[in-house]
Design a protein around this motif. Sequence first.
Motif, short mmCIF file in Angstrom:
data_model
loop_
_atom_site.label_atom_id
_atom_site.label_comp_id
_atom_site.label_asym_id
_atom_site.label_seq_id
_atom_site.Cartn_x
_atom_site.Cartn_y
_atom_site.Cartn_z
N VAL A 272 0.83 -1.21 0.00
CA VAL A 272 0.00 0.00 0.00
C VAL A 272 0.87 1.26 0.00
CG1 VAL A 272 -2.04 -1.13 0.98
CG2 VAL A 272 -0.43 0.00 2.51
N SER A 273 2.06 1.18 0.58
CA SER A 273 2.93 2.36 0.56
C SER A 273 3.35 2.70 -0.87
CB SER A 273 4.15 2.17 1.46
OG SER A 273 5.13 1.32 0.88
N LEU A 274 3.48 1.69 -1.71
CA LEU A 274 3.85 1.92 -3.11
C LEU A 274 2.76 2.67 -3.88
CD1 LEU A 274 5.44 -1.54 -3.98
CD2 LEU A 274 6.66 0.62 -3.61
N ASN A 275 1.52 2.57 -3.42
CA ASN A 275 0.39 3.19 -4.11
C ASN A 275 0.11 4.62 -3.65
OD1 ASN A 275 -0.14 1.04 -5.79
ND2 ASN A 275 -1.55 0.08 -4.36
N VAL A 276 0.77 5.08 -2.61
CA VAL A 276 0.54 6.45 -2.13
C VAL A 276 0.95 7.43 -3.24
CG1 VAL A 276 1.27 8.20 -0.48
CG2 VAL A 276 0.79 5.87 0.30
N GLY A 277 0.06 8.37 -3.53
CA GLY A 277 0.34 9.37 -4.55
C GLY A 277 0.01 8.91 -5.95
N THR A 278 -0.64 7.75 -6.06
CA THR A 278 -1.04 7.23 -7.37
C THR A 278 -2.56 7.09 -7.39
OG1 THR A 278 -1.07 4.86 -6.85
CG2 THR A 278 1.08 5.84 -7.37
N MET A 279 -3.07 6.69 -8.53
CA MET A 279 -4.51 6.42 -8.64
C MET A 279 -4.79 4.92 -8.47
SD MET A 279 -5.62 9.41 -8.80
CE MET A 279 -7.35 9.06 -9.03
N ASN A 280 -3.80 4.15 -8.03
CA ASN A 280 -3.98 2.72 -7.79
C ASN A 280 -4.86 2.49 -6.57
OD1 ASN A 280 -2.30 2.19 -9.95
ND2 ASN A 280 -0.48 1.98 -8.67
N ASP A 281 -5.66 1.46 -6.60
CA ASP A 281 -6.59 1.16 -5.52
C ASP A 281 -5.97 0.15 -4.55
OD1 ASP A 281 -8.74 0.77 -3.87
OD2 ASP A 281 -10.05 -0.07 -5.41
N SER A 282 -5.76 0.57 -3.33
CA SER A 282 -5.21 -0.33 -2.30
C SER A 282 -6.28 -1.04 -1.49
CB SER A 282 -4.31 0.47 -1.34
OG SER A 282 -3.12 0.85 -1.98
N ALA A 283 -7.55 -0.79 -1.77
CA ALA A 283 -8.62 -1.41 -0.98
C ALA A 283 -8.51 -2.94 -0.93
CB ALA A 283 -9.99 -0.97 -1.48
N PRO A 284 -8.23 -3.63 -2.06
CA PRO A 284 -8.10 -5.09 -1.96
C PRO A 284 -6.94 -5.52 -1.04
CG PRO A 284 -8.41 -4.43 -4.25
CD PRO A 284 -8.18 -3.17 -3.45
N THR A 285 -5.86 -4.76 -1.05
CA THR A 285 -4.73 -5.09 -0.19
C THR A 285 -5.10 -4.90 1.28
OG1 THR A 285 -3.25 -4.42 -1.97
CG2 THR A 285 -2.27 -4.68 0.22
N TYR A 286 -5.85 -3.85 1.57
CA TYR A 286 -6.32 -3.67 2.95
C TYR A 286 -7.24 -4.82 3.35
CZ TYR A 286 -4.19 0.89 3.71
OH TYR A 286 -3.28 1.91 3.90
N GLY A 287 -8.00 -5.36 2.41
CA GLY A 287 -8.84 -6.54 2.69
C GLY A 287 -8.00 -7.75 3.06
N GLU A 288 -6.90 -7.95 2.33
CA GLU A 288 -5.98 -9.05 2.65
C GLU A 288 -5.34 -8.82 4.02
OE1 GLU A 288 -5.44 -11.85 0.94
OE2 GLU A 288 -6.87 -11.27 -0.60
N MET A 289 -5.02 -7.57 4.30
CA MET A 289 -4.43 -7.23 5.59
C MET A 289 -5.41 -7.57 6.72
SD MET A 289 -2.82 -3.53 6.76
CE MET A 289 -2.11 -3.24 5.14
N ALA A 290 -6.69 -7.32 6.50
CA ALA A 290 -7.71 -7.63 7.51
C ALA A 290 -7.74 -9.12 7.82
CB ALA A 290 -9.09 -7.15 7.03
#
Length: 129
Positions: free
Chosen positions: A31-49
């Motif tokens: 998710v840190s790699l996506n900061v400042g981009t238009m990439n969606d980190s929501a699926p990664t946060y789901g995996e983190m959950a």
Amino acid sequence: ASVVPVAPSGDVTCDDVDLAGANVRSYVHYVSLNVGTMNDSAPTYGEMAAALGVMAAGAPQCVPDAVEEIGALTAAAQDAAAAFQPSTDPAAIAAQKEALTALKDAGAMAWTAMGKDPADWDTTLRFTE
């Protein structure tokens, strides 16, 4: 995005807790790699959950001294997910970086409480902007 720990469907071993912990650190990196981009980190946060759910389920028997710190790690992940938004806006980027830095710090504290070397957390965040 949100991080609501998902209770695992079966028994959790201590190896599962270790693997989930390694995965959490990887997800924070992603998710840190996506900061400042238009990439969606929501699926990664789901995996983190899901990984945090395994850690929370196994902590009492595997790393009882880290139960509180794993809870703090989960809270920091929730804050980071709440701060997440695909954006190139400087204010959004700053908010995400601040939340992810707090998450990294919580990760290092959880690793320490789990009896693991927290040094890997020092290289977890890789902001691309």
